[in-house]
Scaffold this motif. Structure first.
Motif, PDB file in Angstrom:
ATOM      1  N   VAL A   1     -48.060  29.323   8.994  1.00  0.00           N
ATOM      2  CA  VAL A   1     -47.915  30.693   9.482  1.00  0.00           C
ATOM      3  C   VAL A   1     -49.287  31.221   9.881  1.00  0.00           C
ATOM      4  O   VAL A   1     -50.280  30.992   9.197  1.00  0.00           O
ATOM      5  N   HIS A   2     -49.321  31.893  11.022  1.00  0.00           N
ATOM      6  CA  HIS A   2     -50.516  32.603  11.477  1.00  0.00           C
ATOM      7  C   HIS A   2     -50.185  34.089  11.404  1.00  0.00           C
ATOM      8  O   HIS A   2     -49.275  34.566  12.104  1.00  0.00           O
ATOM      9  N   LEU A   3     -50.914  34.823  10.575  1.00  0.00           N
ATOM     10  CA  LEU A   3     -50.661  36.247  10.378  1.00  0.00           C
ATOM     11  C   LEU A   3     -51.800  37.039  11.020  1.00  0.00           C
ATOM     12  O   LEU A   3     -52.959  36.886  10.656  1.00  0.00           O
ATOM     13  N   ILE A   4     -51.459  37.889  12.000  1.00  0.00           N
ATOM     14  CA  ILE A   4     -52.446  38.675  12.729  1.00  0.00           C
ATOM     15  C   ILE A   4     -52.251  40.144  12.375  1.00  0.00           C
ATOM     16  O   ILE A   4     -51.138  40.674  12.449  1.00  0.00           O
ATOM     17  N   LEU A   5     -53.338  40.828  11.996  1.00  0.00           N
ATOM     18  CA  LEU A   5     -53.327  42.252  11.686  1.00  0.00           C
ATOM     19  C   LEU A   5     -54.311  42.953  12.613  1.00  0.00           C
ATOM     20  O   LEU A   5     -55.485  42.586  12.665  1.00  0.00           O
TER      21      LEU A   5
ATOM     22  N   TYR B   1     -48.284  40.751  13.208  1.00  0.00           N
ATOM     23  CA  TYR B   1     -47.654  39.661  13.953  1.00  0.00           C
ATOM     24  C   TYR B   1     -47.684  38.408  13.075  1.00  0.00           C
ATOM     25  O   TYR B   1     -48.741  38.043  12.557  1.00  0.00           O
ATOM     26  N   ALA B   2     -46.543  37.759  12.918  1.00  0.00           N
ATOM     27  CA  ALA B   2     -46.472  36.507  12.171  1.00  0.00           C
ATOM     28  C   ALA B   2     -45.922  35.422  13.092  1.00  0.00           C
ATOM     29  O   ALA B   2     -44.783  35.512  13.545  1.00  0.00           O
ATOM     30  N   ASP B   3     -46.746  34.433  13.382  1.00  0.00           N
ATOM     31  CA  ASP B   3     -46.324  33.298  14.207  1.00  0.00           C
ATOM     32  C   ASP B   3     -45.841  32.182  13.292  1.00  0.00           C
ATOM     33  O   ASP B   3     -46.607  31.682  12.451  1.00  0.00           O
ATOM     34  N   VAL B   4     -44.575  31.776  13.450  1.00  0.00           N
ATOM     35  CA  VAL B   4     -43.997  30.727  12.621  1.00  0.00           C
ATOM     36  C   VAL B   4     -43.130  29.816  13.476  1.00  0.00           C
ATOM     37  O   VAL B   4     -42.718  30.177  14.577  1.00  0.00           O
ATOM     38  N   LYS B   5     -42.823  28.649  12.929  1.00  0.00           N
ATOM     39  CA  LYS B   5     -41.885  27.727  13.565  1.00  0.00           C
ATOM     40  C   LYS B   5     -40.924  27.232  12.491  1.00  0.00           C
ATOM     41  O   LYS B   5     -41.241  26.319  11.727  1.00  0.00           O
ATOM     42  N   PRO B   6     -39.745  27.845  12.383  1.00  0.00           N
ATOM     43  CA  PRO B   6     -38.760  27.364  11.411  1.00  0.00           C
ATOM     44  C   PRO B   6     -38.429  25.900  11.656  1.00  0.00           C
ATOM     45  O   PRO B   6     -38.398  25.452  12.814  1.00  0.00           O
TER      46      PRO B   6
END
Length: 279
Positions: free
Chosen positions: A99-103, A139-144
């Motif tokens: 997960v990439h979490l952007i604030l 923003y949370a970038d994920v790939k289930p």
């Protein structure tokens, strides 16, 4: 987006009240207030993930306590649920992280790119200290597992004095100055559609050729529309010139965009901020 996701964001405790809208880092992680420097003078191909407002994606934000506070390390707990409210537990890495979490604060003065730990049951945890109050885009970038990459978008409110809004005068083409490097930032076309954003690094008139891979690429780029928070997270084009890193990006609408290029040198990650006005 085929998979509709739900981001549950909690602090310390998972059970909490729900709201549909928001009611340095070590060498491994990069988290600080970014500053524009200097005067405006002059992996794989990836155009970024388009995000949707929470009202369209079905996103629901759960937060406890109801207000975050500045200056205090906070343990953030995140969970992703599908359209049937089933919690997702398995994810596939994208650029070496699950997960990439952007604030990013609404004034575009504070930027953080974090990588929460993910447990076997899918719970994501990360510690973060908000350095200023106000409203923040999340923003949370994920790939289930077995699914497509997705960006989950929301907002949080942080109690405390907000930072002064960042200047939004155009800085491209122009030079951003850092410690031991200058970055000449250019945009091929500042109009709606596809564009190339390039960062050319030099020091004392000589090319900087000792950039290191960061999360499996020679750089990362986050670009946000300052009006509505529309967001793209891009990775470099495959073919690069030593000392120069370029990205393909898609500007969906006219407006003022703030961007942060992220690069690594001497085992330290640093930001290169810029502003571009798109017609």
């Amino acid at each position: 987006m085929r998979i509709i996701t739900v981001l549950l964001l909690a602090i310390g405790v998972i059970g909490c009240q729900s709201k549909s809208e928001p009611t340095k880092p070590s060498n491994k992680e990069h988290d600080h207030k970014s500053h524009d420097h200097g005067d405006a003078q002059g992996g794989h191909s990836h155009a970024g993930h388009k995000t949707e407002p929470s009202t369209q994606s079905g996103l629901t934000l759960h937060i406890s306590p109801s207000e975050l506070e500045t200056g205090k390390p906070t343990n953030l707990i995140l969970m992703v649920h599908d359209a049937k409210n089933k919690m997702l537990t398995e994810f596939e890495p994208t650029h070496e992280k699950l997960v990439h979490l952007i604030l990013i604060d609404k004034g575009m003065a504070n930027f953080a790119h974090l990588h929460p730990d993910v447990s076997k049951d899918g719970v994501m945890t990360v510690s973060h200290t908000f350095k200023a109050g106000g409203e923040y885009y999340v923003y949370a970038d994920v790939k289930p597992k077995g699914g497509s990459p997705a960006t989950i978008r929301s907002k949080v409110v942080v109690k405390g004095e907000a930072a002064p809004a960042a200047p939004l005068a155009s800085t491209v083409p122009g030079v951003v100055k850092g410690e031991g490097w200058n970055a000449n930032v250019t945009v091929s076309s500042a109009i709606v559609g596809e564009a190339t954003i390039a960062f050319e690094f030099s020091n004392d008139g000589k090319p900087v050729v000792d950039l290191q891979p960061y999360l499996g690429a020679m750089g990362h780029l986050v670009v946000v529309n300052t009006k509505d928070g529309d967001y793209a997270h891009a990775h470099p084009n495959e073919k690069q010139t030593p000392g120069k890193v370029s990205f393909m990006i898609h500007f969906a609408t006219p407006g003022i965009y703030k961007g942060w290029g992220q690069f690594k040198r001497s085992d330290m990650v640093f930001d290169v901020p810029f502003v571009v006005h798109v017609k």
